[in-house]
Scaffold this active site. Structure first.
Site, PDB file in Angstrom:
ATOM      1  N   PRO A 167      27.602  -4.057 -83.883  1.00  0.00           N
ATOM      2  CA  PRO A 167      27.608  -3.271 -82.637  1.00  0.00           C
ATOM      3  C   PRO A 167      28.984  -3.082 -82.024  1.00  0.00           C
ATOM      4  O   PRO A 167      29.280  -3.586 -80.934  1.00  0.00           O
ATOM      5  CB  PRO A 167      26.698  -4.104 -81.728  1.00  0.00           C
ATOM      6  CG  PRO A 167      26.923  -5.518 -82.176  1.00  0.00           C
ATOM      7  CD  PRO A 167      27.120  -5.434 -83.675  1.00  0.00           C
ATOM      8  N   CYS A 168      29.844  -2.326 -82.693  1.00  0.00           N
ATOM      9  CA  CYS A 168      31.195  -2.120 -82.180  1.00  0.00           C
ATOM     10  C   CYS A 168      31.201  -1.319 -80.881  1.00  0.00           C
ATOM     11  O   CYS A 168      32.209  -1.303 -80.166  1.00  0.00           O
ATOM     12  CB  CYS A 168      32.073  -1.450 -83.238  1.00  0.00           C
ATOM     13  SG  CYS A 168      31.424   0.101 -83.869  1.00  0.00           S
TER      14      CYS A 168
END
Length: 209
Positions: A167-168
Site C-alpha cells: 500500500p504505497c
C-alpha cells in the site's frame, strides 16, 4: 479471471500497461467474445460512482489466464501447489476492499526478487502500514535504517510492482502533502484510496485483540 488496474483512462492505456507488465498472462479472444465482454464491461463501468473524469478515471478491467504455465522454476515451486487457493484468496480480499472492509493484504505472497535490497526493504516496511493509517517517507526511511534517505524511499515506492497489495498510497510527506503516485490518475487516485480507507477504518475497540 477479471482483474482491475488503477487509473487507466482508456483501453489503449490499459493495453500499454499490460504489454509492459503482464503481457504473458493476457488471453486472446475471438471478435465475438471480445464484443460480448466489452458490452458487459461497459455496463459495469456505467455503474461506477463517482463518474469518470479526466483527472480521476475509474478503474478499468482486464482478463488474465489462470491456466498459463509458470514461466520459470521459481514461479512453479512458489505458485503451482496453491494456484487456485491464491486466486480465491486474492479475489476475495479485493472484493472485500472494494466493499469497504478493512482488508489486510499482508498474507498475499509477493515476489520482490527483482528489486534491489534497499527497494525490497522499503516495500516490505510499507506492507506493515495498517489499513486506514499513513506513514511519512521520513518514517519509512527511519524504519529501514536510513533516516536521511526520504527521497530514495520515494524512488523505491515508485518501483512498487503491486500497488494496493503493497500500500504505497499510505505513504505521504511529513507535512501531510500527498506528493507523487505513479498510477495513472496520480495523486487524485491516491487521495481517493486514502479517503476510502479513512471512511471505512474500524474503531480501535472493534478490532480483535
Amino acid at each position: 479471471m477479471v482483474c482491475g488496474t488503477l487509473g487507466a483512462a482508456t483501453t489503449a492505456e490499459l493495453l500499454d500497461d499490460l504489454s509492459s507488465k503482464a503481457a504473458d498472462v493476457c488471453v486472446a479472444v475471438s471478435p465475438a467474445d471480445c464484443a460480448a465482454l466489452a458490452s458487459r464491461l461497459a455496463e459495469l463501468h456505467a455503474r461506477v460512482a463517482p463518474r469518470e473524469s479526466p483527472t480521476c478515471p475509474v478503474p478499468r478491467l482486464y482478463v488474465v489466464n489462470p491456466y498459463r504455465q509458470p514461466s520459470c522454476a521459481a514461479e512453479l515451486s512458489d505458485l503451482s501447489s496453491n494456484r487456485w487457493e491464491l486466486i480465491h484468496q486474492m479475489t476475495t480480499l479485493l472484493a472485500g476492499y472494494l466493499a469497504g472492509c478493512p482488508v489486510d493484504f499482508t498474507d498475499i505472497p509477493v515476489d520482490l526478487s527483482r528489486c534491489s535490497p534497499f527497494t525490497r526493504r522499503v516495500l516490505e516496511a510499507c506492507r506493515s502500514i495498517p489499513y486506514g493509517e499513513t506513514r511519512s517517507y521520513k518514517q519509512l526511511a527511519e524504519l529501514v535504517g536510513h533516516p536521511q534517505a526520504s527521497r530514495a524511499v520515494g524512488q523505491a515506492l515508485a518501483r512498487n510492482p503491486v500497488p494496493l497489495i503493497i500500500p504505497c498510497h499510505r505513504v505521504i510527506a511529513t507535512s501531510g502533502k500527498l506528493c507523487g503516485f505513479t498510477a495513472r490518475g496520480g495523486t487524485a487516485i491516491k487521495a481517493r484510496l486514502l479517503a476510502w480507507e479513512a471512511r471505512h477504518k474500524p474503531d480501535v475497540q472493534d478490532l480483535p485483540s
